[in-house]
Write a protein that holds these residues in place. Structure first.
Motif, PDB file in Angstrom:
ATOM      1  N   ALA A 143       0.831  -1.208   0.000  1.00 14.94           N
ATOM      2  CA  ALA A 143       0.000   0.000   0.000  1.00 14.94           C
ATOM      3  C   ALA A 143       0.860   1.251   0.000  1.00 14.94           C
ATOM      4  CB  ALA A 143      -0.930  -0.011   1.211  1.00 14.94           C
ATOM      5  N   ALA A 144       1.942   1.246   0.787  1.00 16.48           N
ATOM      6  CA  ALA A 144       2.847   2.391   0.801  1.00 16.48           C
ATOM      7  C   ALA A 144       3.439   2.622  -0.587  1.00 16.48           C
ATOM      8  CB  ALA A 144       3.965   2.161   1.826  1.00 16.48           C
ATOM      9  N   GLU A 145       3.781   1.537  -1.275  1.00 17.31           N
ATOM     10  CA  GLU A 145       4.293   1.659  -2.639  1.00 17.31           C
ATOM     11  C   GLU A 145       3.287   2.392  -3.529  1.00 17.31           C
ATOM     12  OE1 GLU A 145       5.956  -1.253  -6.181  1.00 17.31           O
ATOM     13  OE2 GLU A 145       4.271  -1.941  -4.968  1.00 17.31           O
ATOM     14  N   GLN A 146       2.023   2.036  -3.430  1.00 18.31           N
ATOM     15  CA  GLN A 146       1.004   2.666  -4.263  1.00 18.31           C
ATOM     16  C   GLN A 146       0.826   4.146  -3.910  1.00 18.31           C
ATOM     17  OE1 GLN A 146      -0.454   1.490  -6.971  1.00 18.31           O
ATOM     18  NE2 GLN A 146       0.765  -0.359  -6.746  1.00 18.31           N
ATOM     19  N   ILE A 147       0.965   4.491  -2.638  1.00 20.30           N
ATOM     20  CA  ILE A 147       0.908   5.902  -2.251  1.00 20.30           C
ATOM     21  C   ILE A 147       2.045   6.659  -2.923  1.00 20.30           C
ATOM     22  CG2 ILE A 147       1.152   7.515  -0.322  1.00 20.30           C
ATOM     23  CD1 ILE A 147      -0.171   5.297   1.440  1.00 20.30           C
ATOM     24  N   GLY A 148       3.244   6.079  -2.875  1.00 23.29           N
ATOM     25  CA  GLY A 148       4.390   6.724  -3.507  1.00 23.29           C
ATOM     26  C   GLY A 148       4.225   6.860  -5.009  1.00 23.29           C
ATOM     27  N   ARG A 149       3.696   5.833  -5.648  1.00 22.03           N
ATOM     28  CA  ARG A 149       3.493   5.893  -7.097  1.00 22.03           C
ATOM     29  C   ARG A 149       2.466   6.950  -7.467  1.00 22.03           C
ATOM     30  NH1 ARG A 149       2.276   0.172  -9.524  1.00 22.03           N
ATOM     31  NH2 ARG A 149       2.369   1.425 -11.421  1.00 22.03           N
ATOM     32  N   ALA A 150       1.399   7.054  -6.673  1.00 25.96           N
ATOM     33  CA  ALA A 150       0.396   8.092  -6.935  1.00 25.96           C
ATOM     34  C   ALA A 150       1.006   9.483  -6.786  1.00 25.96           C
ATOM     35  CB  ALA A 150      -0.786   7.920  -5.995  1.00 25.96           C
ATOM     36  N   LEU A 151       1.846   9.658  -5.774  1.00 28.47           N
ATOM     37  CA  LEU A 151       2.470  10.962  -5.561  1.00 28.47           C
ATOM     38  C   LEU A 151       3.354  11.367  -6.731  1.00 28.47           C
ATOM     39  CD1 LEU A 151       3.375  10.719  -1.777  1.00 28.47           C
ATOM     40  CD2 LEU A 151       1.829  12.388  -2.813  1.00 28.47           C
ATOM     41  N   LYS A 152       4.026  10.421  -7.357  1.00 30.33           N
ATOM     42  CA  LYS A 152       4.845  10.752  -8.526  1.00 30.33           C
ATOM     43  C   LYS A 152       4.012  11.464  -9.585  1.00 30.33           C
ATOM     44  CE  LYS A 152       7.366   6.399  -8.263  1.00 30.33           C
ATOM     45  NZ  LYS A 152       7.793   5.206  -9.050  1.00 30.33           N
ATOM     46  N   LEU A 153       2.823  10.944  -9.846  1.00 35.51           N
ATOM     47  CA  LEU A 153       1.959  11.504 -10.879  1.00 35.51           C
ATOM     48  C   LEU A 153       1.308  12.804 -10.430  1.00 35.51           C
ATOM     49  CD1 LEU A 153       0.198   8.207 -12.056  1.00 35.51           C
ATOM     50  CD2 LEU A 153       2.384   9.171 -12.796  1.00 35.51           C
ATOM     51  N   GLU A 154       0.912  12.862  -9.172  1.00 36.41           N
ATOM     52  CA  GLU A 154       0.169  14.022  -8.687  1.00 36.41           C
ATOM     53  C   GLU A 154       1.050  15.242  -8.445  1.00 36.41           C
ATOM     54  OE1 GLU A 154      -2.022  12.721  -5.280  1.00 36.41           O
ATOM     55  OE2 GLU A 154      -3.187  11.237  -6.408  1.00 36.41           O
ATOM     56  N   LEU A 155       2.331  15.028  -8.143  1.00 36.78           N
ATOM     57  CA  LEU A 155       3.229  16.149  -7.897  1.00 36.78           C
ATOM     58  C   LEU A 155       3.868  16.686  -9.176  1.00 36.78           C
ATOM     59  CD1 LEU A 155       5.054  15.038  -4.614  1.00 36.78           C
ATOM     60  CD2 LEU A 155       3.220  16.710  -4.866  1.00 36.78           C
ATOM     61  N   ALA A 156       3.964  15.848 -10.186  1.00 39.28           N
ATOM     62  CA  ALA A 156       4.647  16.243 -11.424  1.00 39.28           C
ATOM     63  C   ALA A 156       4.081  17.518 -12.051  1.00 39.28           C
ATOM     64  CB  ALA A 156       4.618  15.088 -12.425  1.00 39.28           C
ATOM     65  N   PRO A 157       2.756  17.704 -12.132  1.00 36.09           N
ATOM     66  CA  PRO A 157       2.247  18.942 -12.740  1.00 36.09           C
ATOM     67  C   PRO A 157       2.643  20.208 -11.990  1.00 36.09           C
ATOM     68  CG  PRO A 157       0.506  17.292 -12.580  1.00 36.09           C
ATOM     69  CD  PRO A 157       1.663  16.785 -11.774  1.00 36.09           C
ATOM     70  N   HIS A 158       3.048  20.044 -10.722  1.00 36.94           N
ATOM     71  CA  HIS A 158       3.414  21.196  -9.894  1.00 36.94           C
ATOM     72  C   HIS A 158       4.924  21.436  -9.867  1.00 36.94           C
ATOM     73  CE1 HIS A 158      -0.690  21.373  -8.390  1.00 36.94           C
ATOM     74  NE2 HIS A 158      -0.634  20.078  -8.137  1.00 36.94           N
ATOM     75  N   GLY A 159       5.679  20.633 -10.606  1.00 36.09           N
ATOM     76  CA  GLY A 159       7.122  20.798 -10.614  1.00 36.09           C
ATOM     77  C   GLY A 159       7.819  20.165  -9.431  1.00 36.09           C
ATOM     78  N   ALA A 160       7.084  19.387  -8.638  1.00 29.44           N
ATOM     79  CA  ALA A 160       7.681  18.638  -7.530  1.00 29.44           C
ATOM     80  C   ALA A 160       7.780  17.165  -7.931  1.00 29.44           C
ATOM     81  CB  ALA A 160       6.844  18.797  -6.264  1.00 29.44           C
ATOM     82  N   SER A 161       8.369  16.357  -7.075  1.00 26.01           N
ATOM     83  CA  SER A 161       8.611  14.962  -7.448  1.00 26.01           C
ATOM     84  C   SER A 161       8.462  14.051  -6.242  1.00 26.01           C
ATOM     85  CB  SER A 161      10.015  14.805  -8.047  1.00 26.01           C
ATOM     86  OG  SER A 161      11.008  15.310  -7.165  1.00 26.01           O
ATOM     87  N   ALA A 162       8.407  12.749  -6.511  1.00 27.70           N
ATOM     88  CA  ALA A 162       8.298  11.754  -5.441  1.00 27.70           C
ATOM     89  C   ALA A 162       8.980  10.475  -5.884  1.00 27.70           C
ATOM     90  CB  ALA A 162       6.836  11.484  -5.090  1.00 27.70           C
ATOM     91  N   GLY A 163       9.373   9.678  -4.914  1.00 30.92           N
ATOM     92  CA  GLY A 163      10.000   8.399  -5.200  1.00 30.92           C
ATOM     93  C   GLY A 163       9.666   7.376  -4.143  1.00 30.92           C
ATOM     94  N   VAL A 164       9.822   6.123  -4.499  1.00 35.05           N
ATOM     95  CA  VAL A 164       9.599   5.011  -3.581  1.00 35.05           C
ATOM     96  C   VAL A 164      10.938   4.334  -3.328  1.00 35.05           C
ATOM     97  CG1 VAL A 164       8.365   2.856  -3.168  1.00 35.05           C
ATOM     98  CG2 VAL A 164       7.273   4.676  -4.507  1.00 35.05           C
ATOM     99  N   ALA A 165      11.262   4.109  -2.054  1.00 37.54           N
ATOM    100  CA  ALA A 165      12.500   3.419  -1.679  1.00 37.54           C
ATOM    101  C   ALA A 165      12.167   1.977  -1.311  1.00 37.54           C
ATOM    102  CB  ALA A 165      13.175   4.121  -0.506  1.00 37.54           C
ATOM    103  N   TYR A 166      12.853   1.046  -1.957  1.00 37.09           N
ATOM    104  CA  TYR A 166      12.653  -0.377  -1.711  1.00 37.09           C
ATOM    105  C   TYR A 166      13.935  -0.948  -1.115  1.00 37.09           C
ATOM    106  CZ  TYR A 166       8.948   0.157  -5.260  1.00 37.09           C
ATOM    107  OH  TYR A 166       7.852   0.562  -5.984  1.00 37.09           O
ATOM    108  N   PHE A 167      13.775  -1.715  -0.035  1.00 41.55           N
ATOM    109  CA  PHE A 167      14.920  -2.390   0.563  1.00 41.55           C
ATOM    110  C   PHE A 167      14.628  -3.873   0.714  1.00 41.55           C
ATOM    111  CE2 PHE A 167      15.103   1.938   2.490  1.00 41.55           C
ATOM    112  CZ  PHE A 167      16.219   2.357   1.792  1.00 41.55           C
ATOM    113  N   GLY A 168      15.702  -4.665   0.606  1.00 48.33           N
ATOM    114  CA  GLY A 168      15.617  -6.053   0.991  1.00 48.33           C
ATOM    115  C   GLY A 168      15.753  -6.123   2.508  1.00 48.33           C
TER     116      GLY A 168
END
Length: 288
Positions: A166-191
């Motif tokens: 679920a956290a991954e999906q929140i991060g992915r949504a933020l990538k799309l939603e912030l892009a029009p505003h000139g901001a950005s987002a990323g998801v960090a994955y760890f083993g």
């Protein structure tokens, strides 16, 4: 590689808020970002942990706030205090997370599940949402710390794995939603990261040790909290949409749709998995 924005994002003099900053990855990240010249707002329930990091870094560029990410009003208050102190908020790292004891869905204590979801999933929203206006104004960046568990076989750990998915999906949504505003987002994955969280799950619990062995090399290779923090910091500098550490998880991440279909079939027939499920259920019966 410098990401979609074409140049490095320098955190010097920028304000970065990090949750779960009292230990583990969050603590290591706070130290790394401070060394890079960032001004910090560090959040944790662990007051003593925050005191340690604050004393080691000094008060000039560090604000510490004891707060619970499950408390929506408290997290809005953290953002307000950060803006009051610094006048801006450029980067948010939603890092706080917990894991429950290994259990099957049939026998788990649903209160444990609710707690994990409240922290790992809803806690991310509580952290990020009140900060978004400030991040957009700064054309900044958000990092959601998920996990390779988001796309790994879920036996014995559905609470953690589903919350990280679920956290991954929140991060992915933020990538799309912030892009029009000139901001950005990323998801960090760890083993597997050598933190108190991992030690309690994989080393101190016999079933956790068995799960570690079942996954096998190279996927059960562990990295340090410093290595995980380096991955996040590098991702911020690149405005990366995703970071994966250790890198040996990258092929699994890219091919997860194909690999997981086969892995589920194989593991469903694996006697070691059957034994682990029976042991988890027997443990629950003993406790009950």
């Amino acid at each position: 590689m410098s990401g979609w924005f074409g140049k490095k994002y320098d955190v010097r003099d920028r304000v970065v808020m990090v949750t779960g900053a009292g230990q583990g990855i969050g603590l290591a990240l706070a130290r790394r970002l401070h060394d890079q010249g960032a001004r910090l707002a560090l959040v944790d329930l662990n007051e003593s942990g925050l005191e340690v990091v604050a004393s080691s870094l000094g008060a000039e560029r560090v604000l510490t706030v004891v707060a619970d990410v499950t408390d929506r009003a408290a997290m809005a208050g953290v953002v307000a205090r950060t803006l009051e102190r610094y006048g801006q908020l450029d980067v948010v790292v939603a890092n706080a997370g917990v894991t429950p004891p290994p259990a099957t869905i049939r026998t788990m204590d649903l209160a444990d599940y609710d707690r994990v979801v409240a922290i790992n999933q809803t806690g991310v929203l509580n952290t990020v949402q009140p900060a978004l206006d400030a991040v957009i104004a700064a054309k900044g960046h958000v990092v959601v710390v998920a996990s390779c568990a988001a796309f790994s076989p879920g036996v014995g750990g559905v609470g953690y794995m589903s919350s990280k998915a679920a956290a991954e999906q929140i991060g992915r949504a933020l990538k799309l939603e912030l892009a029009p505003h000139g901001a950005s987002a990323g998801v960090a994955y760890f083993g597997f990261v050598d933190t108190p969280l991992a030690t309690a799950t994989l080393d101190d619990d016999p079933v956790g040790r068995r799960l570690d062995e079942l996954l096998g090399w190279p996927l059960n290779h562990r990295i340090s909290a410093d290595a995980a923090a380096e991955s996040i910091a590098d991702g911020i500098s690149e405005r990366a949409g995703a970071t994966v550490a250790p890198a040996r998880w990258v092929p699994y991440s890219l091919l997860r749709g194909v690999l997981n279909a086969g892995a589920d079939r194989v593991l469903a027939r694996d006697r070691r998995v059957h034994e682990m499920v029976r042991d988890l259920e027997a443990r629950a019966e003993t406790r009950g």
